[in-house]
Write an enzyme that holds these catalytic residues in place. Structure first.
Site, PDB file in Angstrom:
ATOM      1  N   GLU A 225      37.441  35.888  35.504  1.00 40.48           N
ATOM      2  CA  GLU A 225      37.930  35.884  36.774  1.00 40.48           C
ATOM      3  C   GLU A 225      38.956  37.434  36.447  1.00 40.48           C
ATOM      4  OE1 GLU A 225      41.198  33.960  39.656  1.00 40.48           O
ATOM      5  OE2 GLU A 225      41.576  33.561  37.385  1.00 40.48           O
ATOM      6  N   LYS A 285      36.765  32.169  46.437  1.00 40.05           N
ATOM      7  CA  LYS A 285      37.357  31.217  46.058  1.00 40.05           C
ATOM      8  C   LYS A 285      38.230  30.534  47.296  1.00 40.05           C
ATOM      9  CE  LYS A 285      41.576  29.928  43.022  1.00 40.05           C
ATOM     10  NZ  LYS A 285      42.548  30.512  42.046  1.00 40.05           N
ATOM     11  N   CYS A 335      39.137  29.604  38.300  1.00 38.67           N
ATOM     12  CA  CYS A 335      40.600  29.181  37.892  1.00 38.67           C
ATOM     13  C   CYS A 335      41.066  27.876  38.398  1.00 38.67           C
ATOM     14  CB  CYS A 335      41.415  30.451  38.153  1.00 38.67           C
ATOM     15  SG  CYS A 335      42.946  30.294  37.288  1.00 38.67           S
TER      16      CYS A 335
END
Length: 738
Positions: A225, A285, A335
């Site tokens: 990321e 995301k 994440c």
């Protein structure tokens, strides 16, 4: 165990305080890494999480019975598990760190349970074992012979639930192997505070380190990321450098980056490059970090922007994307997303053969967050029977097998290439198939136990003085449910045909909306319909507009985006009140509410403030629901009746008719809830104002088209809101009187 001991020997209010204080200490230490971002980031998080432990403390004493140690231990564990699940969903998307199940990430005999129940089953076992030990300690040891027998049974139960999961078979990887290389380019510590890493140095680190793979290319390369600072399709120089590095190696590469989004915002994305250095797919995301990546409810929390120096405004993606790599389907949750069991599960349920978690924990320097993050992936691997590759920009990167074992990992703040031959799999665990069924079952069991406690307690209370029953909260089981009750509101002026507005919220209801509208209009010449459409992609709004062009009793209220059920009804209510309708009706547009029941509902509204179409009085019913869904609905209504003392049997029904003047009084102070909570809130307000409420039997039919709007977040919100109202209006006033 000491916490449970203190709580179960205290009154609920004191136990709630103990829970909150213990939670503040526990979460304060656990998320101390958040202090790097300042107290404004740390304190609200700690307080909100401690409040959940306070709720557990308020409820736990009601479930503990010294004479029933085994049942008490299991019910307390079920309550803990249900509350821990609710904590993972609300508020602002939930938070999962600190769950008891994660303490067992290295307990490999117990971990197979997660493949059936998710981490929630492991949480249950930890809570249950502690409660069972407490039950043994608290036995009346003066009667030693009896106590020894009971203690042995309790100990045997604890050993059984701890050891039996070891026999649960875990699915073996049944696919090919993929040689995966993680490029951990590292972040200079001087840049770690730049939370979006808007620096070319980080990208240059990954570009340079990636080229070392050219001599022996793997099957897939992963950059973590934020490994590139900008959108490589916009920053052409950056894009050319990244593409050139990937072409030098000549294999598919996943690259984490920040991409431009409309309105000056950004997406947090993973890009899939082909061996020629061209972007062929991308995943944005879905679950963003509240306050870190975006500010929820800007009208309420907009003031925190001044504390977010260096943080961009991100917008969420909306769909699961799997990257095709050499015949395999690779999932790339980003994440924070690996901390949510059900979201991670959705990637595997969609067909992912292996999972790559890209993450950037560099802001948190050498704190324990990076290790905690890997622990989350250990549980996700077991839950779904998948190998998990965690690629962290500054470490700790890791490779985890489906047993939860970390087979390879890197250190913190070191450049490294981590490589492993990762097996693919298409096997599906029971958890992957069923999702979060276990915490729902725990919640249902706890609700039933609490309802039984409340009913028994009510039977022990003295009867109220004459004249204090009826429709007020806390009345008898039959209060307010009879449309023929002698004490009625004054009849509506104008006789039996009051002007009526039926409000139909819609989102993708094209297949049913015309029948719903025509059915409502058939209830009488003075019945009008307002359709509140939230920009349905399937063309529902256009169809209603066509109907309205030829029928003056139909109006369309169009909204650009999906804003929620309560918001839609409030918009329709405002139109009905402004236009002077005498009765305003809530009704679903998917035909789960039969328009043929509308005349009976309107007849009851003629001399009641609120008439509810009830599934749970004689003559009412539900069709096409699973037993689990029906049990959940009944339990939710029982919970509302007990906690709030509601005089109705179906407080969550969305088929109801309001007298306009009464409705105006109910909503004048605004509404604080959504979904089921919205329905309960309105009927509760009507009850505490002494309004006359009737229930009319209806049969609810499960929708044949589209998808139910029910979500875990809506259910969790309703549970919490009902508890809050009960504490505010029923518990605290009694404590003050004492």
């Amino acid at each position: 165990m000491p916490l449970l001991w203190a709580m179960t020997t205290s009154r609920p209010r004191r136990a709630a305080l103990l829970g909150f204080v213990a939670g503040a200490a526990y979460y304060g230490v656990l998320v101390s890494w958040q202090l790097i971002l300042g107290w404004i980031a740390w304190l609200p998080l700690v307080v909100s999480q401690a409040a959940w432990l306070g709720l557990f403390g308020w409820l736990a004493p009601r479930l503990w019975r010294a004479r029933r140690p085994f049942g008490s231990a299991l019910m307390v564990a079920a309550l803990w598990t249900a509350i821990d699940w609710a904590r993972s969903t609300w508020p602002v998307g939930g938070f999962t760190f600190g769950g008891l199940g994660y303490t067992q990430h290295a307990n490999h005999p117990l971990l197979p349970l997660a493949s059936v129940t998710g981490v929630w089953g492991v949480t249950f076992v930890v809570a249950a074992v502690n409660a069972l030990v407490l039950a043994i300690v608290r036995l009346p040891w003066r009667t030693r012979r009896t106590c020894w027998r009971t203690a042995l049974r309790l100990a045997a139960a604890g050993l059984a639930i701890t050891l039996l999961p070891a026999v649960i078979p875990l699915p073996a990887a049944n696919g090919r192997h993929l040689d995966v290389a993680v490029v951990q380019g590292n972040v200079p510590r001087s840049l770690a505070a730049d939370r979006l890493l808007q620096s070319q140095v980080v990208a240059a680190n990954h570009i340079r380190l990636n080229r070392e793979l050219a001599a022996d290319p793997p099957g897939l390369v992963v950059w973590p990321e934020n490994s590139v600072a900008d959108d490589p399709t916009v920053d052409r120089a950056l894009g050319a450098a990244v593409s050139a590095s990937i072409r030098d190696v000549g294999v598919p590469t996943i690259v984490g980056g920040i991409a431009d989004a409309p309105g000056g915002a950004f997406y947090n994305e993973a890009f899939l490059y082909d061996p020629n250095g061209a972007i062929v797919d991308r995943y944005a995301k879905i679950h963003l970090v509240p306050f870190g990546e975006y500010v929820p409810y800007p009208s309420l929390f907009g003031w925190v922007q001044r504390y977010r120096q260096g943080l961009g405004d991100l917008v969420a993606g909306h769909r699961i994307v799997l990257f095709p790599v050499d015949g395999a389907k690779v999932a790339t949750p980003i994440c924070f997303e690996n901390t949510f069991p059900d979201l991670f599960r959705r990637f595997v349920d969609a067909g992912a053969n292996l999972v790559v978690v890209t993450t950037n924990d560099s802001t948190y320097l050498d704190t324990v967050l990076s290790r905690e993050h890997v622990i989350m992936s250990q549980l996700r691997a077991v839950e779904n029977g998948r190998w998990v590759v965690q690629a962290a920009i500054s470490g700790e990167s890791a490779v985890i097998d489906p047993r939860g074992v970390v087979v390879r990992h890197t250190g913190l703040f070191v450049p490294a290439i981590m490589r492993y031959d990762v097996p693919e799999s298409s096997a599906r665990t029971l958890y992957t198939r069923l999702g979060d069924w276990f915490p729902w079952a725990c919640g249902f069991a706890a609700l039933i136990a609490l309802a039984v406690w409340a009913l028994r307690r009510r039977r022990r209370l003295p009867a109220p003085p004459a004249g204090e029953g009826g429709a007020s909260p806390g009345g008898g089981d039959d209060a307010g449910g009879d449309p023929t009750d002698a004490r009625r509101a004054a009849p509506i002026a104008g006789g039996a045909d009051p002007s009526t507005l039926v409000v139909l919220p819609t989102y993708n209801e094209r297949h049913t909306i015309e029948r719903a509208v025509r059915g409502a209009l058939a209830a009488g010449p003075d019945v009008h319909v307002a359709v509140v459409d939230d920009g349905s992609p399937d063309g529902t709004g256009a169809l209603v507009a066509a109907i309205a062009s030829g029928e003056p009793r139909v109006r369309l209220i169009s909204r650009a985006t999906k804003q929620g059920l309560a918001s839609a009804y409030l918009r329709g209510f405002a139109v009905g009140l402004d236009e002077g309708f005498e009765v305003i009706v809530e009704m679903d547009a998917d035909l789960s509410h039969d328009p043929a029941d509308l005349p009976a509902l309107l007849a009851a509204a003629a001399d009641h403030d609120l008439a509810i179409g009830s599934r749970y009085i004689p003559g009412g019913g539900v069709s096409n629901w699973s037993r689990g869904r029906l049990a959940l609905s009944r339990a939710g209504n029982a919970y509302a009746r007990v906690v709030l003392g509601l005089p109705v049997h179906d407080a969550t029904s969305g088929y109801r008719a309001y007298r306009a003047k009464s409705l105006a009084a109910l909503i004048e102070d605004g509404i604080s809830s959504e979904g089921y909570g919205f329905q309960v809130e309105l009927v509760y307000r009507a009850a505490i104002r002494g309004m006359r409420i009737a229930e009319v039997p209806i049969t609810f039919r499960e929708r044949a088209h589209g998808h139910s709007k029910l979500s875990r977040a809506i259910v969790a919100e309703a549970l919490v809101e009902v508890a809050r109202w009960g504490i505010r209006d029923r518990v605290l006033p009694r404590l003050k009187r004492r």
